[in-house]
Design a protein around this motif. Structure first.
Motif, PDB file in Angstrom:
ATOM      1  N   UNK A   1      -0.186   7.923   6.889  1.00 24.44           N
ATOM      2  CA  UNK A   1      -0.493   6.502   6.531  1.00 24.44           C
ATOM      3  C   UNK A   1      -0.423   6.549   5.134  1.00 24.44           C
ATOM      4  N   UNK A   2      -0.821   7.057   4.320  1.00 24.88           N
ATOM      5  CA  UNK A   2      -0.985   6.959   2.586  1.00 24.88           C
ATOM      6  C   UNK A   2       0.465   7.501   2.378  1.00 24.88           C
ATOM      7  N   UNK A   3       1.038   8.481   2.777  1.00 21.55           N
ATOM      8  CA  UNK A   3       2.565   8.715   2.637  1.00 21.55           C
ATOM      9  C   UNK A   3       3.477   7.648   2.837  1.00 21.55           C
ATOM     10  N   UNK A   4       3.312   6.826   3.838  1.00 18.31           N
ATOM     11  CA  UNK A   4       4.029   5.523   4.196  1.00 18.31           C
ATOM     12  C   UNK A   4       3.703   4.583   3.019  1.00 18.31           C
ATOM     13  N   UNK A   5       2.626   4.350   2.738  1.00 16.49           N
ATOM     14  CA  UNK A   5       2.303   3.551   1.654  1.00 16.49           C
ATOM     15  C   UNK A   5       3.020   3.954   0.212  1.00 16.49           C
ATOM     16  N   UNK A   6       3.237   5.161   0.035  1.00 15.23           N
ATOM     17  CA  UNK A   6       3.961   5.472  -1.214  1.00 15.23           C
ATOM     18  C   UNK A   6       5.431   5.105  -1.010  1.00 15.23           C
ATOM     19  N   UNK A   7       6.083   5.484   0.231  1.00 14.64           N
ATOM     20  CA  UNK A   7       7.134   5.383   0.551  1.00 14.64           C
ATOM     21  C   UNK A   7       7.740   3.864   0.424  1.00 14.64           C
ATOM     22  N   UNK A   8       6.937   3.196   0.981  1.00 14.58           N
ATOM     23  CA  UNK A   8       7.186   1.468   1.062  1.00 14.58           C
ATOM     24  C   UNK A   8       7.170   1.042  -0.585  1.00 14.58           C
ATOM     25  N   UNK A   9       6.136   1.488  -1.313  1.00 15.36           N
ATOM     26  CA  UNK A   9       6.297   1.202  -2.681  1.00 15.36           C
ATOM     27  C   UNK A   9       7.652   1.703  -3.230  1.00 15.36           C
ATOM     28  N   UNK A  10       7.860   2.698  -3.110  1.00 17.19           N
ATOM     29  CA  UNK A  10       9.257   3.229  -3.793  1.00 17.19           C
ATOM     30  C   UNK A  10      10.485   2.353  -3.002  1.00 17.19           C
ATOM     31  N   UNK A  11      10.544   2.101  -2.003  1.00 17.18           N
ATOM     32  CA  UNK A  11      11.739   1.302  -1.374  1.00 17.18           C
ATOM     33  C   UNK A  11      11.658  -0.010  -2.216  1.00 17.18           C
ATOM     34  N   UNK A  12      10.496  -0.503  -2.321  1.00 20.09           N
ATOM     35  CA  UNK A  12      10.419  -2.134  -2.725  1.00 20.09           C
ATOM     36  C   UNK A  12      10.643  -1.977  -4.404  1.00 20.09           C
ATOM     37  N   UNK A  13      10.765  -0.800  -4.987  1.00 24.15           N
ATOM     38  CA  UNK A  13      11.053  -0.763  -6.413  1.00 24.15           C
ATOM     39  C   UNK A  13      12.677  -0.353  -6.463  1.00 24.15           C
ATOM     40  N   UNK A  14      13.520  -0.074  -5.451  1.00 21.43           N
ATOM     41  CA  UNK A  14      14.739   0.237  -5.363  1.00 21.43           C
ATOM     42  C   UNK A  14      15.599  -1.141  -5.629  1.00 21.43           C
TER      43      UNK A  14
END
Length: 194
Positions: free
Chosen positions: A181-194
């Protein structure tokens, strides 16, 4: 000090146009675990590089890192090879030249960083985004003990350190649920930064 020494572009401007996403937080919060989960999501996506920190510590259990001697660290620092470096816990840490290359090309770099270096990172990178990973002390103590790198006194000292953040984080992850769950939050944040 030359522009290379500071990690800045030759014109003195901060590195860009890409982003450096620094994942920071106290020891044992689970930063490396969350980064590994996000890394799997972006496997094969050249827009994102997950930096491998260089550390003056021998390879061993836990974090996968590049190793270098104190002399190699000092030589690399003096030559301006590291776009960001710091000292913590009696060790020297650095991000390698590939970080600057990726940021200059417009991509994103995700790195496990230090709270103490945020102001310097802000000066060196045009787009710095900060992710703070936290966890309660008892959770962190158990994770630190499981790593097997420190004795009880060292773990206690790490738990006592509560440095302030020089910059407000762009995302806070309270890492107490499942790592996925926490890793998915980080991944979503990275995706939004692209």
């Amino acid at each position: 000090m030359s522009a290379e020494d500071t990690g800045e572009s030759p014109q003195g401007a901060p590195l860009g146009p890409g982003a450096l996403i620094l994942v920071v937080g106290p020891s044992g919060a689970g930063k490396d675990t969350l980064i590994d989960i996000a890394r799997a999501r972006f496997a094969g996506d050249g827009r994102v590089v997950f930096a491998r920190r260089l550390v003056t510590r021998p390879p061993g259990a836990g974090e996968a890192h590049g190793t270098l001697s104190e002399a190699e660290f000092e030589a690399g620092r003096a030559a301006g090879h590291f776009p960001l470096w710091w000292r913590a816990h009696g060790l020297a840490y650095a991000l390698g030249p590939e970080v600057a290359e990726q940021v200059r090309s417009g991509g994103a770099v995700v790195a496990n960083g230090s709270r103490a270096t945020l102001e310097e990172a802000r000066r060196r990178f045009a787009r710095l985004q900060v992710v703070l990973v936290t966890a309660p002390p008892e959770v962190r103590a158990a994770r630190l003990a499981a790593r097997g790198r420190e004795d009880a006194a060292d773990i206690g000292a790490r738990l006592m350190r509560q440095p302030e953040l020089a910059l407000a984080p762009d995302l806070v992850i309270d890492n107490v649920g499942t790592p996925q769950e926490a890793g998915a939050r980080l991944a979503d944040f990275i995706a939004a930064a692209l």
